[in-house]
Enzyme design. Structure first.
Site, mmCIF file in Angstrom:
data_model
loop_
_atom_site.group_PDB
_atom_site.id
_atom_site.type_symbol
_atom_site.label_atom_id
_atom_site.label_comp_id
_atom_site.label_asym_id
_atom_site.label_seq_id
_atom_site.Cartn_x
_atom_site.Cartn_y
_atom_site.Cartn_z
ATOM 1 C CB CYS A 2 45.960 35.588 47.828
ATOM 2 S SG CYS A 2 44.072 36.079 47.342
ATOM 3 N NE ARG A 27 50.849 35.836 44.455
ATOM 4 C CZ ARG A 27 50.807 35.490 43.119
ATOM 5 N NH1 ARG A 27 51.795 35.958 42.303
ATOM 6 N NH2 ARG A 27 49.731 34.790 42.927
ATOM 7 C CD1 TRP A 73 42.773 40.970 44.191
ATOM 8 C CD2 TRP A 73 43.874 42.692 45.112
ATOM 9 N NE1 TRP A 73 42.345 42.054 43.494
ATOM 10 C CE2 TRP A 73 43.044 43.277 44.005
ATOM 11 C CE3 TRP A 73 44.534 43.446 45.905
ATOM 12 C CZ2 TRP A 73 43.126 44.360 43.846
ATOM 13 C CZ3 TRP A 73 44.535 45.037 45.492
ATOM 14 C CH2 TRP A 73 43.774 45.481 44.440
ATOM 15 C CG ASN A 99 46.232 33.170 44.650
ATOM 16 O OD1 ASN A 99 45.519 33.890 44.173
ATOM 17 N ND2 ASN A 99 47.394 32.936 43.910
ATOM 18 N N GLY A 100 42.844 32.032 44.416
ATOM 19 C CA GLY A 100 42.167 31.969 43.318
ATOM 20 C C GLY A 100 40.630 32.252 43.303
ATOM 21 C CD GLU A 485 44.778 54.293 29.158
ATOM 22 O OE1 GLU A 485 44.134 55.258 29.412
ATOM 23 O OE2 GLU A 485 45.569 53.599 29.701
ATOM 24 C CE LYS A 489 48.923 53.979 31.218
ATOM 25 N NZ LYS A 489 47.394 54.366 31.646
ATOM 26 C CD GLU A 492 49.718 57.486 33.693
ATOM 27 O OE1 GLU A 492 49.501 57.879 34.825
ATOM 28 O OE2 GLU A 492 48.669 56.800 33.124
ATOM 29 C CG HIS A 508 38.082 70.394 12.814
ATOM 30 N ND1 HIS A 508 37.190 70.947 11.775
ATOM 31 C CD2 HIS A 508 37.903 68.875 12.228
ATOM 32 C CE1 HIS A 508 36.622 70.096 11.071
ATOM 33 N NE2 HIS A 508 36.954 68.731 11.252
ATOM 34 C CE LYS A 607 47.238 51.603 40.534
ATOM 35 N NZ LYS A 607 47.384 51.585 38.904
HETATM 36 C C1 AGP Z 1 45.812 56.023 34.832
HETATM 37 O O1 AGP Z 1 47.138 55.433 34.452
HETATM 38 C C2 AGP Z 1 46.387 56.912 35.975
HETATM 39 N N1 AGP Z 1 47.045 56.371 37.012
HETATM 40 C C3 AGP Z 1 45.100 57.562 36.451
HETATM 41 O O2 AGP Z 1 44.557 58.172 35.447
HETATM 42 C C4 AGP Z 1 43.906 56.743 37.139
HETATM 43 O O3 AGP Z 1 43.307 55.982 36.044
HETATM 44 C C5 AGP Z 1 43.119 57.767 37.655
HETATM 45 O O4 AGP Z 1 43.305 58.402 38.698
HETATM 46 C C6 AGP Z 1 41.450 57.082 38.205
HETATM 47 O O5 AGP Z 1 42.196 56.194 39.141
HETATM 48 P P1 AGP Z 1 40.757 55.030 39.269
HETATM 49 O O6 AGP Z 1 40.661 54.159 38.415
HETATM 50 O O7 AGP Z 1 41.578 54.339 40.766
HETATM 51 O O8 AGP Z 1 39.749 55.685 39.988
#
Ligand code: AGP
Length: 612
Positions: A2, A27, A73, A99-100, A485, A489, A492, A508, A607
């Site tokens: 927070c 935050r 938060w 905050n905590g 993963e 990263k 994207e 394969h 996001k």
């Molecule tokens: C991850 O880096 C991406 N921004 C995206 O794949 C994300 O993980 C996915 O949209 C799921 O989002 P969520 O965890 O908020 O459900």
């Protein structure tokens, strides 16, 4: 996480406080509030953003040269008006912002209820302000002494600022585990979670240390002491940094800040939930469903993107440790394929935002078919969290960068705790192995801290491969989801095409892609099928592929064949994803920066994908 701000001095407090909250909104931003003392103690707070609070206050006379403010938060209690900070004491003469996480708030709360206290909110913070007032009234001591005694009863992390209607010439602050900085002006003081609300007024600051408290006067000397009552001479720093860099805590991007927050965010995910010495795992959020998990015939994990990768790690954890069959489903597919779901199925929905449309729809569909739904979310009170029967919040704090980093490791931490808790109940783990894993789990934040030191090595590798057209990521076992993963990263945020594959699967088909232009990132840590991964590396080298190997510290075998080596600390195989992911996050970050990409807000992405 927070954001907290306080002011005491000669100026009108409100403009300083609200501007400070805007600076700290990164935050936390699910609710906000302010308390002002102008003869009487006035308090305004609301669910929503800082702008919503500003709108609410603007209709009133926000006078007073003393005040505290907070942007939240949520960790305990959904984001709403009542749970927003500041919180009043019972007498409404004290106001507190925090905050905590107070880990022992439940026991403190029940004691206070037994002594006749009433609570308006579900927060741990309200428990704290009632405790302080209770001690002051019962012990007939000063407010400062009551705060000191209360902080000795609290277990957890806190940064608090307390304001009393009866003491208009002081603020009291205390700190443990969460940041708190005090700005020293001319006959005025500023308090905040970081210097960004302070630096335009003064660059002379004192950082409170853990177990310290400060009595902040309207003018005169700042007094600092420990909660054990030892006087301290505060060390005054002179800030050099510019405001623009501070809002990201001194980092150039939120993503890098969040990568470096992971030792703390992993620790916060475990806070109050893991006691390795006593062999105790306590996940309060799912306590009523533990038996359901133990007895279920199958676990179905539904998620998207990075959260889906965390789910894959979960599959290895639950099957390996708790011997429960697991299916990991893309939520977008699962929701439409009319799956066979029964009452003995437990569905675990993983989502950082808690708002991903496909995951929410999958949860609603599975619930309608009678499955038990557990959630692992980062946003308290989010739609997915509210659509489940129960769940565990990750407590990773706000994740601003679109590319998920600390949320992933926090999700894997919760999955590890769940799998170990169920394994213990099922007796599928020996006692010695169980205690060994809990002890190792406690060491993960320190191992992640150590792993972050590979940053300079990663910068050098990033410079070499910043113009690559394609990448291949390979891993086996627990490292297969890590490979996926790492590839996500990179693509994207740098827009380089990258694919993650089970290392053995390369033969394969993808092996046809290998040539001297193809960088191949191989997670080749010592555990698991290490020898098989070494063979895969040799297969790549035989076709002139370029090997970037993530290896266990001290590995010489892979070092002798790889083109570039990134060493990470050794840990148990089940926890390798928490450590091996870190260098891959840094690799994607630095390559993206070198390519001039918008790291925090990559093109075409959002996001939270709240549409299908
Ligand atoms: C991850 O880096 C991406 N921004 C995206 O794949 C994300 O993980 C996915 O949209 C799921 O989002 P969520 O965890 O908020 O459900």
């Amino acid at each position: 996480m927070c954001g907290i701000v306080g002011y005491i001095g000669k100026r009108k407090a409100y403009p300083i406080l609200i501007k400070g909250l805007y600076r700290l909104e990164y935050r936390g931003y699910d609710s906000a509030g302010v308390a002002l003392l102008d003869g009487e103690l006035k308090l305004y707070k609301t669910r929503g953003k800082v702008a919503d609070l500003d709108k609410m206050v603007n209709g009133h006379s926000a006078e007073g040269t003393l005040g505290i403010a907070h942007t939240r938060w949520a960790t305990h209690g959904e984001p709403n008006d009542v749970n927003a900070h500041p919180h009043f004491s019972q007498s409404k003469k004290l106001a507190l912002i925090h905050n905590g996480i107070i880990e022992n708030y439940a026991s403190l709360k029940s004691e206070l209820i037994n002594r006749g206290y009433h609570f308006e909110s579900d927060t741990d913070t309200e428990v704290l302000v009632h405790l302080i007032e209770d001690i002051q009234q019962n012990e007939r001591i000063s407010l400062e002494e009551a705060v000191r005694m209360a902080m000795n009863q609290v277990i957890g992390a806190y940064a608090i600022v307390l304001l009393s209607e009866e003491q208009p010439d002081q603020l009291i602050a205390a700190k443990k585990g969460s940041p708190l900085v005090i700005g020293i002006g001319r006959d005025e003081f500023f308090i905040a979670s970081d210097p960004s609300p302070i630096v335009e007024y003064t660059k002379d600051v004192v950082y409170l240390e853990d177990d310290e408290m400060a009595i902040i006067p309207r003018s005169g000397e700042l007094s600092v002491k420990t909660i054990r009552n030892q006087e301290k001479t505060p060390y005054v720093y002179h800030l050099e940094m510019q405001l623009s860099s501070i809002e990201k805590g001194g980092y150039p991007h939120f993503m890098l800040k969040e990568i470096y927050e992971q030792p703390r965010s992993i620790k916060d995910s475990m806070r109050g939930r893991l006691n390795a010495g006593k062999g105790i795992i306590s996940l309060g959020g799912i306590i009523d469903y533990e038996q359901k998990l133990v007895n279920c015939q199958r676990i179905i994990i539904v998620a998207c993107g990075t959260s889906w990768h965390a789910g894959l790690v979960g599959e290895y954890l639950f099957e390996d440790l708790a011997r429960i069959p697991v299916e990991v489903e893309y939520a977008s597919e699962f929701r439409y394929r009319n799956p066979v779901i029964g009452e003995r199925d437990v569905v675990i929905a993983i989502s950082q935002s808690g708002e991903t449309a496909d995951t929410l729809a999958a949860v609603q569909m599975a619930r309608s078919k009678g499955a038990t739904i557990l959630g692992i979310c980062n946003v308290v009170g989010s739609s997915i969290a509210r659509a489940t029967h129960a769940g565990s919040y990750t407590h990773a704090g706000p994740e601003i960068g679109v590319a998920s980093t600390k949320a992933f490791t926090a999700q894997v931490t919760i999955l590890s705790l769940m799998a170990l808790l169920v394994a213990r109940k099922k007796g599928s783990l020996s006692t010695s192995r169980y205690f060994q894993l809990l002890a190792e789990m406690e060491s993960i934040p320190a191992l992640v801290e150590r792993t972050l030191k590979v940053n300079d090595t990663i910068v050098g590798i990033s410079r070499i491969f910043q113009h690559a057209q394609n990448f291949l990521y390979l891993g086996r076992g627990y490292n297969f989801p890590v490979a996926l993963e790492g590839a996500l990263k990179l693509k994207e945020i740098s827009y380089i095409h990258a694919e993650g594959y089970p290392a053995a699967e390369m033969k394969h088909g993808p092996i046809a892609l290998i040539d001297e232009e193809m960088p191949v990132v191989v997670i080749a840590t010592k555990k698991g099928s290490y020898d098989k991964v070494v063979s895969n590396i040799q297969e790549v080298k035989a076709r002139k592929g370029i090997i970037i190997a993530v290896v266990t510290e001290g590995d010489h075998e892979v070092r002798s064949m790889a083109d570039h080596v990134i060493e990470i600390p050794e840990t148990d195989e089940v926890f390798v994803p928490l450590v091996a992911t870190i260098p891959l996050q840094l690799l994607s970050y630095h390559i993206a920066v070198l390519r001039g990409c918008n790291v925090d807000q990559p093109r075409n992405l959002a996001k939270s994908v709240t549409v299908e």
